[in-house]
Design a protein around this motif. Structure first.
Motif, PDB file in Angstrom:
ATOM      1  N   MET A   1      37.650  36.090  48.332  1.00 13.03           N
ATOM      2  CA  MET A   1      38.499  34.747  47.836  1.00 13.03           C
ATOM      3  C   MET A   1      38.679  34.722  46.024  1.00 13.03           C
ATOM      4  N   THR A   2      39.696  33.908  45.488  1.00  7.86           N
ATOM      5  CA  THR A   2      39.809  33.932  43.802  1.00  7.86           C
ATOM      6  C   THR A   2      38.772  32.712  44.077  1.00  7.86           C
ATOM      7  N   HIS A   3      38.172  32.053  42.585  1.00  7.84           N
ATOM      8  CA  HIS A   3      37.726  31.679  42.377  1.00  7.84           C
ATOM      9  C   HIS A   3      37.939  30.600  41.188  1.00  7.84           C
ATOM     10  N   LEU A 115      38.721  35.497  32.735  1.00  7.42           N
ATOM     11  CA  LEU A 115      38.656  36.603  33.276  1.00  7.42           C
ATOM     12  C   LEU A 115      36.448  36.890  33.735  1.00  7.42           C
ATOM     13  N   TYR A 117      34.723  40.320  35.263  1.00 13.31           N
ATOM     14  CA  TYR A 117      34.646  41.497  36.256  1.00 13.31           C
ATOM     15  C   TYR A 117      33.583  41.800  36.679  1.00 13.31           C
ATOM     16  N   GLU A 125      35.432  45.762  39.025  1.00 13.20           N
ATOM     17  CA  GLU A 125      35.555  44.880  39.982  1.00 13.20           C
ATOM     18  C   GLU A 125      36.028  43.201  39.325  1.00 13.20           C
ATOM     19  N   PRO A 126      37.189  42.880  40.034  1.00 11.72           N
ATOM     20  CA  PRO A 126      37.116  41.570  39.389  1.00 11.72           C
ATOM     21  C   PRO A 126      35.645  40.871  40.171  1.00 11.72           C
ATOM     22  N   LEU A 127      35.812  39.690  39.941  1.00 13.64           N
ATOM     23  CA  LEU A 127      34.699  38.843  40.588  1.00 13.64           C
ATOM     24  C   LEU A 127      35.442  38.129  40.882  1.00 13.64           C
ATOM     25  N   ARG A 128      36.745  37.870  41.199  1.00 13.22           N
ATOM     26  CA  ARG A 128      37.304  36.955  41.513  1.00 13.22           C
ATOM     27  C   ARG A 128      36.815  35.415  40.328  1.00 13.22           C
ATOM     28  N   ILE A 129      36.578  35.089  39.091  1.00 16.02           N
ATOM     29  CA  ILE A 129      36.324  33.789  38.659  1.00 16.02           C
ATOM     30  C   ILE A 129      37.257  34.043  37.606  1.00 16.02           C
ATOM     31  N   TYR A 130      37.651  32.884  37.455  1.00 16.90           N
ATOM     32  CA  TYR A 130      38.766  32.499  36.470  1.00 16.90           C
ATOM     33  C   TYR A 130      38.644  31.263  35.524  1.00 16.90           C
TER      34      TYR A 130
END
Length: 188
Positions: A1-3, A115, A117, A125-130
């Motif tokens: 899930m992207t945050h 962003l 990572y 890997e992306p932490l899916r935090i931006y």
């Protein structure tokens, strides 16, 4: 899930080595954005000028925070700061991730985003935090994009987007960096 973060929100970090990437949209008249980091002690100030990591001082003496530099990727230009959170000295309570545009104002920078990572894994890997950073006035020449900060035994990231009209020089001085008044502005 992207945050997708909102200004003032925070999120716990699972990763021990974090890459904070600033990315923006290129274009005619768009200034270059520079990433830097300030390591702050419990009093909210740097302990010495060595706690300022940027293009002219790309690695903190501890070896745990460093500037990775600029890249051009398909989504736009980037500038990056990396931090080994597990090894950051215990006296450091916060690490500010800063964007500056030399003598240009951020109203000319479109699509500025930070962003995060996980740099501890291959390819980061992306932490899916931006966080999409929106200057408040557009007259800012430096912005505190966010901060990595200690909470208990772990680390969190807070989205800030706080601007400075007096540039990186003014921001650095506010946090205890000694600035040589005889030096002119700009990159050297």
């Amino acid at each position: 899930m992207t945050h997708a973060m909102l200004k003032g929100s925070n999120v716990p970090l699972e990763a021990t080595t974090v890459r904070a990437v600033l990315r923006w949209t290129p274009g005619q008249g768009v200034p270059d954005v520079d990433a830097s980091a300030l390591l702050l002690g419990p009093a909210g100030q740097v302990r010495s000028d060595e706690d300022f990591v940027f293009y002219n001082q790309p690695r903190h003496p501890s070896g745990k925070v460093w500037w990775l530099g600029k890249k051009r990727v398909s989504e736009g230009p980037t500038d990056t700061i990396q931090t080994d959170l597990a090894g950051v000295e215990s006296e450091v309570s916060r690490i500010l991730v800063v964007a500056s545009a030399e003598d240009n104002t951020f109203d000319r920078v479109q699509g500025l985003r930070i962003l995060l990572y996980d740099a501890g894994v291959a390819e980061g890997e992306p932490l899916r935090i931006y966080f999409d950073i929106k200057p408040e006035t557009g007259e800012e020449t430096a912005l505190i994009c966010g901060e990595l900060y200690r909470r208990g035994d772990g680390w969190k990231f807070r989205a800030l987007g706080e601007g400075y009209a007096n540039g990186l020089r003014g921001l650095a001085m506010d946090f205890g960096i000694t600035v040589d008044e005889s030096e002119g502005g700009g990159r050297s």
